[in-house]
Design a protein around this motif. Structure first.
Motif, PDB file in Angstrom:
ATOM      1  N   ALA A 186       0.832  -1.206   0.000  1.00 45.47           N
ATOM      2  CA  ALA A 186       0.000   0.000   0.000  1.00 45.47           C
ATOM      3  C   ALA A 186       0.864   1.253   0.000  1.00 45.47           C
ATOM      4  CB  ALA A 186      -0.938  -0.008   1.208  1.00 45.47           C
TER       5      ALA A 186
ATOM      6  N   LEU B  88       0.887   4.050  -3.015  1.00 45.41           N
ATOM      7  CA  LEU B  88       0.531   5.442  -2.707  1.00 45.41           C
ATOM      8  C   LEU B  88       1.696   6.379  -2.965  1.00 45.41           C
ATOM      9  CD1 LEU B  88      -1.524   4.924   0.573  1.00 45.41           C
ATOM     10  CD2 LEU B  88      -2.423   5.591  -1.668  1.00 45.41           C
TER      11      LEU B  88
ATOM     12  N   VAL C 204      -5.403   1.332  -1.284  1.00 47.08           N
ATOM     13  CA  VAL C 204      -4.951   2.249  -2.329  1.00 47.08           C
ATOM     14  C   VAL C 204      -6.119   2.850  -3.106  1.00 47.08           C
ATOM     15  CG1 VAL C 204      -3.538   2.462  -4.404  1.00 47.08           C
ATOM     16  CG2 VAL C 204      -2.752   1.051  -2.491  1.00 47.08           C
TER      17      VAL C 204
END
Length: 405
Positions: free
Chosen positions: A111, A115, A339
């Protein structure tokens, strides 16, 4: 009616709370405030402390389909409400959010990676603060993600920095707990989520201690398994550290769980396989926990029983199928539940997450107004019955674990 506060938020006829906050009487000539908060009596162990559209506790899952008004209220009896009133009174942030991720294993690491490579203009995330118990892994992730860049790219990416838990609680708008003490190995029979509860509860305590010490008032979002149980634990253990209610910890509406997105993704794969993806994408909804009890409906107002059963079965067993192939299922959860969900949540859009529903964290479509609150839908009577049964099952589970008030 006497109002106390600033240009954004005022309290109605509550001089005692206003005095604690240092808020003065608002001049009659001042422009109208954005939010007028009325004090109400209630149970801070079973309902949000600050809410737009209050639903008193006792209604179970009914908040998912019943109207709940638009007036703003706060629970004057909640000892910890003051820090949240102060936070609400500050100008709301709409971009350059600071997001913290604690736990950079498979889910948290993926994640954070995704990001860090997404433009701030799209995600609204200006800074990613990273934390991990493994100092080597933390340094590695900061080095790796700090090196993400596009050739001649004009869209800024988030800054990536290491941070301790206290620093995160001082600066984060949203904090994601993704740490895991021990993930059951491949070949472990049955549901592997609930057995992680006690080890992960112990791991969570450090973040709760830091949040209370720093007076954290941002979003505290659970990613680690079992998601809903740990969200409940965060509320319980921060407010009753010795088992007795103090009410000085995290507000229930500022806590939530990010896990329902992957259940929806797995169900959508089933809908696509039978040629129903486009219709289900418009009308379908999942409800409940990130576990084998999740329910998925092609249309909660007019469900097709056969399709609902197939989608629910696929959502419930998706992790088993990946494990049977010899892999741990973490890609779908990281991408679908975090996400693709977190930026929409920060933008105030409807997302799939677990929020506080009559004293229990329950997965459903919801939106961030001030706190996370479920969005209402038309739901057929037979679906209402299933949701009420599921809510009761989760409440009994939380009670059995000693984390429900």
């Amino acid at each position: 009616m006497k109002l106390f506060g600033n240009e954004r938020v005022v309290l109605a006829d509550d001089p005692a709370t206003a005095e604690r906050l240092g808020w003065t009487v608002r001049r009659r000539s001042a422009p109208a405030p954005e939010i007028v908060l009325a004090p109400v009596a209630g149970d801070p162990r079973r309902e949000p402390w600050i809410a737009q559209g209050r639903v008193p506790p006792g209604g179970g899952a009914g908040i998912l389909w019943k109207g709940h008004g638009r007036d703003w209220t706060y629970l004057r009896e909640a000892p910890g409400v003051d820090r949240y009133l102060r936070a609400l009174a500050r100008p709301p942030r709409v971009r350059d959010f600071t997001v913290g991720i604690s736990g950079l294993g498979r889910v948290g690491g993926l994640a954070a990676s995704a990001l860090s490579a997404a433009a701030t203009a799209h995600t609204r995330i200006g800074t990613l603060l990273l934390h991990d118990c493994d100092a080597g892994n933390l340094e590695r992730m900061v080095q790796e993600l700090g090196s993400v860049a596009s050739w001649r790219g004009n869209s800024p990416l988030p800054r990536v920095e290491a941070a301790g838990l206290p620093e995160m609680m001082r600066h984060c708008d949203a904090f994601l707990f993704a740490a895991a003490s021990a993930v059951p190995p491949l070949g472990t029979p049955g549901d592997v989520r609930l057995p992680q509860f006690q080890p992960n509860r112990a791991c969570l305590q450090g973040a709760l201690d830091a949040a209370n010490a720093e007076g954290y008032a941002g979003l505290f979002l659970m990613v680690s398994d079992p998601v809903e149980v740990l969200a409940q634990t965060a509320f319980h253990d921060s407010n009753a550290p010795g088992g007795a209610w103090l009410g000085t910890g995290l507000a229930p509406e500022r806590l939530g769980g990010l896990a329902l997105g992957v259940m929806w993704g797995r169900a959508m794969a089933e809908a696509a396989a039978v040629g129903q993806r486009e219709r289900v994408a418009r009308t379908g909804v999942p409800y409940g926990p990130h576990s084998a009890e999740v329910l998925v409906f092609d249309d909660p107002a007019a469900p097709d029983p056969a399709l609902c059963e197939a989608m629910t079965r696929t959502a419930r067993t998706g992790n088993y199928r990946v494990r049977d192939l010899g892999f741990l299922p973490y890609i779908g959860p990281a991408l679908s539940s975090i996400v693709l969900t977190l930026p929409e949540l920060l933008a105030g859009k409807e997302v799939l997450a677990s929020s506080f529903v009559d004293g229990v964290y329950f997965g459903a479509p919801c939106r961030l107004r001030w706190g996370l609150s479920p969005t209402r839908r038309r739901i057929a009577p037979e679906v209402r019955g299933q949701l009420e049964d599921l809510h009761l099952l989760l409440r009994n589970r939380m009670s059995g674990l000693g984390i429900a008030f």
